[in-house]
Scaffold this motif. Structure first.
Motif, PDB file in Angstrom:
ATOM      1  N   ALA A   2     -11.762  41.653  27.415  1.00 52.07           N
ATOM      2  CA  ALA A   2     -11.703  43.108  27.351  1.00 52.07           C
ATOM      3  C   ALA A   2     -11.593  43.719  28.744  1.00 52.07           C
ATOM      4  CB  ALA A   2     -12.934  43.650  26.637  1.00 52.07           C
ATOM      5  N   ARG A   3     -12.371  43.202  29.691  1.00 53.28           N
ATOM      6  CA  ARG A   3     -12.334  43.735  31.058  1.00 53.28           C
ATOM      7  C   ARG A   3     -10.969  43.522  31.699  1.00 53.28           C
ATOM      8  NH1 ARG A   3     -16.441  40.883  34.492  1.00 53.28           N
ATOM      9  NH2 ARG A   3     -15.724  42.365  36.067  1.00 53.28           N
ATOM     10  N   MET A   4     -10.275  42.459  31.322  1.00 51.31           N
ATOM     11  CA  MET A   4      -8.983  42.152  31.929  1.00 51.31           C
ATOM     12  C   MET A   4      -7.816  42.795  31.186  1.00 51.31           C
ATOM     13  SD  MET A   4      -9.993  40.661  34.548  1.00 51.31           S
ATOM     14  CE  MET A   4      -8.410  40.209  35.260  1.00 51.31           C
ATOM     15  N   GLY A   5      -8.102  43.673  30.213  1.00 56.95           N
ATOM     16  CA  GLY A   5      -7.044  44.505  29.654  1.00 56.95           C
ATOM     17  C   GLY A   5      -6.524  44.160  28.284  1.00 56.95           C
ATOM     18  N   CYS A   6      -7.163  43.257  27.546  1.00 58.07           N
ATOM     19  CA  CYS A   6      -6.675  42.937  26.203  1.00 58.07           C
ATOM     20  C   CYS A   6      -6.882  44.122  25.267  1.00 58.07           C
ATOM     21  CB  CYS A   6      -7.408  41.720  25.640  1.00 58.07           C
ATOM     22  SG  CYS A   6      -6.995  40.179  26.459  1.00 58.07           S
ATOM     23  N   ARG A   7      -5.868  44.452  24.482  1.00 50.27           N
ATOM     24  CA  ARG A   7      -6.010  45.479  23.449  1.00 50.27           C
ATOM     25  C   ARG A   7      -6.555  44.875  22.156  1.00 50.27           C
ATOM     26  NH1 ARG A   7      -2.868  49.979  23.452  1.00 50.27           N
ATOM     27  NH2 ARG A   7      -4.218  50.592  21.706  1.00 50.27           N
ATOM     28  N   VAL A   8      -6.244  43.608  21.927  1.00 53.98           N
ATOM     29  CA  VAL A   8      -6.693  42.897  20.729  1.00 53.98           C
ATOM     30  C   VAL A   8      -7.263  41.567  21.182  1.00 53.98           C
ATOM     31  CG1 VAL A   8      -5.985  41.867  18.532  1.00 53.98           C
ATOM     32  CG2 VAL A   8      -4.923  44.005  19.309  1.00 53.98           C
ATOM     33  N   ILE A   9      -8.385  41.152  20.584  1.00 51.23           N
ATOM     34  CA  ILE A   9      -9.001  39.859  20.900  1.00 51.23           C
ATOM     35  C   ILE A   9      -9.238  39.121  19.596  1.00 51.23           C
ATOM     36  CG2 ILE A   9     -10.949  38.677  21.962  1.00 51.23           C
ATOM     37  CD1 ILE A   9     -11.445  41.166  23.649  1.00 51.23           C
ATOM     38  N   ASN A  10      -8.754  37.890  19.529  1.00 55.84           N
ATOM     39  CA  ASN A  10      -8.914  37.078  18.320  1.00 55.84           C
ATOM     40  C   ASN A  10     -10.050  36.076  18.484  1.00 55.84           C
ATOM     41  OD1 ASN A  10      -7.331  36.245  15.637  1.00 55.84           O
ATOM     42  ND2 ASN A  10      -8.152  34.410  16.598  1.00 55.84           N
ATOM     43  N   CYS A  11     -10.911  36.025  17.472  1.00 49.87           N
ATOM     44  CA  CYS A  11     -12.030  35.056  17.432  1.00 49.87           C
ATOM     45  C   CYS A  11     -11.967  34.285  16.126  1.00 49.87           C
ATOM     46  CB  CYS A  11     -13.368  35.774  17.534  1.00 49.87           C
ATOM     47  SG  CYS A  11     -13.710  36.464  19.133  1.00 49.87           S
ATOM     48  N   GLU A  15     -24.505  44.206  21.292  1.00 50.09           N
ATOM     49  CA  GLU A  15     -24.342  45.058  22.478  1.00 50.09           C
ATOM     50  C   GLU A  15     -23.093  44.677  23.268  1.00 50.09           C
ATOM     51  OE1 GLU A  15     -27.391  46.467  25.032  1.00 50.09           O
ATOM     52  OE2 GLU A  15     -28.979  45.730  23.705  1.00 50.09           O
ATOM     53  N   VAL A  16     -22.845  43.372  23.400  1.00 51.72           N
ATOM     54  CA  VAL A  16     -21.627  42.929  24.093  1.00 51.72           C
ATOM     55  C   VAL A  16     -20.394  43.470  23.364  1.00 51.72           C
ATOM     56  CG1 VAL A  16     -20.196  40.928  24.667  1.00 51.72           C
ATOM     57  CG2 VAL A  16     -22.651  40.860  25.098  1.00 51.72           C
ATOM     58  N   LEU A  17     -20.406  43.364  22.047  1.00 54.25           N
ATOM     59  CA  LEU A  17     -19.254  43.826  21.274  1.00 54.25           C
ATOM     60  C   LEU A  17     -19.099  45.337  21.347  1.00 54.25           C
ATOM     61  CD1 LEU A  17     -19.683  41.376  18.317  1.00 54.25           C
ATOM     62  CD2 LEU A  17     -17.696  41.497  19.808  1.00 54.25           C
ATOM     63  N   ASP A  18     -20.210  46.061  21.433  1.00 57.32           N
ATOM     64  CA  ASP A  18     -20.117  47.513  21.633  1.00 57.32           C
ATOM     65  C   ASP A  18     -19.418  47.820  22.960  1.00 57.32           C
ATOM     66  OD1 ASP A  18     -21.428  47.906  19.239  1.00 57.32           O
ATOM     67  OD2 ASP A  18     -23.387  48.273  20.156  1.00 57.32           O
ATOM     68  N   SER A  19     -19.748  47.043  24.000  1.00 59.00           N
ATOM     69  CA  SER A  19     -19.098  47.228  25.300  1.00 59.00           C
ATOM     70  C   SER A  19     -17.622  46.875  25.239  1.00 59.00           C
ATOM     71  CB  SER A  19     -19.796  46.380  26.364  1.00 59.00           C
ATOM     72  OG  SER A  19     -21.123  46.818  26.582  1.00 59.00           O
ATOM     73  N   VAL A  20     -17.318  45.799  24.536  1.00 60.35           N
ATOM     74  CA  VAL A  20     -15.919  45.393  24.372  1.00 60.35           C
ATOM     75  C   VAL A  20     -15.118  46.510  23.715  1.00 60.35           C
ATOM     76  CG1 VAL A  20     -14.416  43.820  23.075  1.00 60.35           C
ATOM     77  CG2 VAL A  20     -16.352  42.909  24.369  1.00 60.35           C
ATOM     78  N   ARG A  21     -15.700  47.120  22.700  1.00 61.09           N
ATOM     79  CA  ARG A  21     -15.009  48.214  22.006  1.00 61.09           C
ATOM     80  C   ARG A  21     -14.817  49.410  22.934  1.00 61.09           C
ATOM     81  NH1 ARG A  21     -17.102  50.621  16.284  1.00 61.09           N
ATOM     82  NH2 ARG A  21     -19.071  50.046  17.250  1.00 61.09           N
ATOM     83  N   ARG A  22     -15.847  49.726  23.735  1.00 62.95           N
ATOM     84  CA  ARG A  22     -15.715  50.849  24.670  1.00 62.95           C
ATOM     85  C   ARG A  22     -14.651  50.590  25.726  1.00 62.95           C
ATOM     86  NH1 ARG A  22     -21.453  51.108  24.020  1.00 62.95           N
ATOM     87  NH2 ARG A  22     -21.748  49.766  25.847  1.00 62.95           N
ATOM     88  N   LEU A  23     -14.415  49.312  26.031  1.00 61.59           N
ATOM     89  CA  LEU A  23     -13.379  48.947  26.996  1.00 61.59           C
ATOM     90  C   LEU A  23     -11.973  49.008  26.399  1.00 61.59           C
ATOM     91  CD1 LEU A  23     -15.209  45.982  28.745  1.00 61.59           C
ATOM     92  CD2 LEU A  23     -14.448  48.081  29.865  1.00 61.59           C
TER      93      LEU A  23
END
Length: 400
Positions: free
Chosen positions: A204-213, A226-234
């Protein structure tokens, strides 16, 4: 017989009327054999990749129609947080993201890819091609996310394998960049996910719009949420597998708030027997018999057919990437909402499963073509109180 075509008339009108209603009115007139709306038709782009006929799921999700509206390009980066992506696979060459802040030469004339310096100031050294948060020993991270296990390469191909290159397959969002974020140990047979949430945050910090898990497990963690909340805010939408237990077990990260969880379907839209289900599932996608890339053998492209929600999630991630490209102003939750609001409803004979498989089967063309103002609402948090004033509901209680 062609002379009968002269009896066909095209009626045009400039008033704001429903064509179906107009057709029904005209059909009631004397001497009219039939009347019908003139339906819209679209060219269906079919790439020239040799294994396209084996990618049955592309037709099922309306990918060919979607590609006539939008195809991926390099402005969209999809994070593949998994076991690493094979950088030598001919069907993935040119698709992998590179960190431009760690490329070229520094002031001393040393290659930034290996100068041992955090050139871009992101806290990680020499991450020019992604990062390996597991490392060789599962403890010490390094800057080589090359795989020891096929899984991440298979997932990556579903999302973004090169299209129109006359070989192999075409990814759902071919043309996008794939960020290789390795979060597993080096076990070549049964790897364990390590530091997965570090990988999510990095992507997320490096600019991904979509992340697959395409991974997960039981157990809720407030820290992970909390990490995922930050990812969403990014600005990144996380799409995750619902799990392969074949029951209603909640699997995380798929069941966290703000994550789009994906269940697996058979070719007839029935739930695959291995797929998890439940109210945390957001959407469904094909998950049986999906062909994709696996690590190349001596430079020769290799492919493999797999089953599981691990292959369902990247199908949805590919469509999400196309929506993100088409609608750059969308927040992550808006992308997820559009995918869910335009999903194809399940057939009536499968309605018993429908409440537990999200809003329907992903539909690429509808997600890209629907210009109506869509609204979507979902409950993220709730609480229950019983008559006794606690959260325990006994038989006969009234609960709020």
């Amino acid at each position: 017989r062609s002379s009968s075509l002269a009896r066909i008339l095209v009626v045009e009108f400039d008033r704001d009327l429903d064509p179906g209603l107009v057709a029904r009115k005209i059909a009631q007139m004397p001497g009219v054999e039939y009347a019908e709306p003139q339906w819209e038709r679209y060219p269906l782009h079919i790439p020239n990749d040799e294994l396209i006929p084996q990618q049955w799921y592309l037709d099922r999700i309306n990918a060919f129609g979607g590609w006539d509206i939008e195809r991926g390009d390099t402005s969209i980066v999809v994070g593949i947080v998994d076991t690493g992506i094979d950088p030598t696979h001919p069907d993935l060459l040119g698709t992998l993201w590179q960190n431009q802040g760690e490329m070229g030469f520094d002031d001393r004339g040393i290659d930034r890819r290996s100068n041992g310096i955090d050139d871009d100031g992101n806290g990680i050294i020499d991450d020019w091609q992604g990062y390996d948060f597991g490392g060789d020993d599962g403890i010490t991270p390094d800057n080589d996310p090359s795989p020891h296990y096929y899984h991440g390469t298979h997932v990556a191909g579903i999302v973004g394998a090169s299209g129109n290159n006359s070989i192999g397959i075409a990814g759902v969002a071919f043309g996008v960049r794939l960020m290789s974020v390795k979060v597993s140990d080096e076990d070549a047979n049964e790897p364990v996910i390590i530091n997965g949430y570090d990988g999510l945050l990095y992507a997320a910090r490096m600019g991904c719009r979509v992340i697959n898990c395409s991974w997960g497990g039981r157990g809720y963690s407030a820290a992970e949420q909390e990490v995922l909340d930050s990812v969403r805010r990014l600005g990144a939408l996380v799409i995750a597998s619902a799990g392969n237990n074949g029951d209603a077990t909640e699997i995380f990260p798929g069941s966290y708030i703000g994550v789009l969880s994906v269940a697996a379907l058979n070719s007839d839209d029935s739930r695959s027997d291995f797929s998890n289900y439940g109210l945390r599932v957001g959407i469904a996608a094909p998950g049986r018999g999906v062909i994709s890339t696996v690590p190349a053998r001596n430079g020769v492209p290799a492919y493999r057919i797999e089953n599981g929600t691990s292959v369902s999630a990247p199908i949805v991630s590919g469509v999400a990437a196309l929506v993100a490209l088409q609608r750059p102003e969308y927040r992550p939750d808006q992308i997820a909402a559009r995918l869910r609001a335009t999903a194809e409803a399940f057939p009536t004979d499968l309605e018993s499963d429908a409440p537990y498989l999200g809003s329907g089967r992903i539909d690429a063309r509808r997600a890209l073509a629907d210009d109506t103002i869509l609204k979507w609402a979902e409950i993220e948090r709730w609480s229950v109180a019983s008559e006794a004033g606690n959260r325990v509901i006994e038989p006969g209680d009234a609960a709020t």
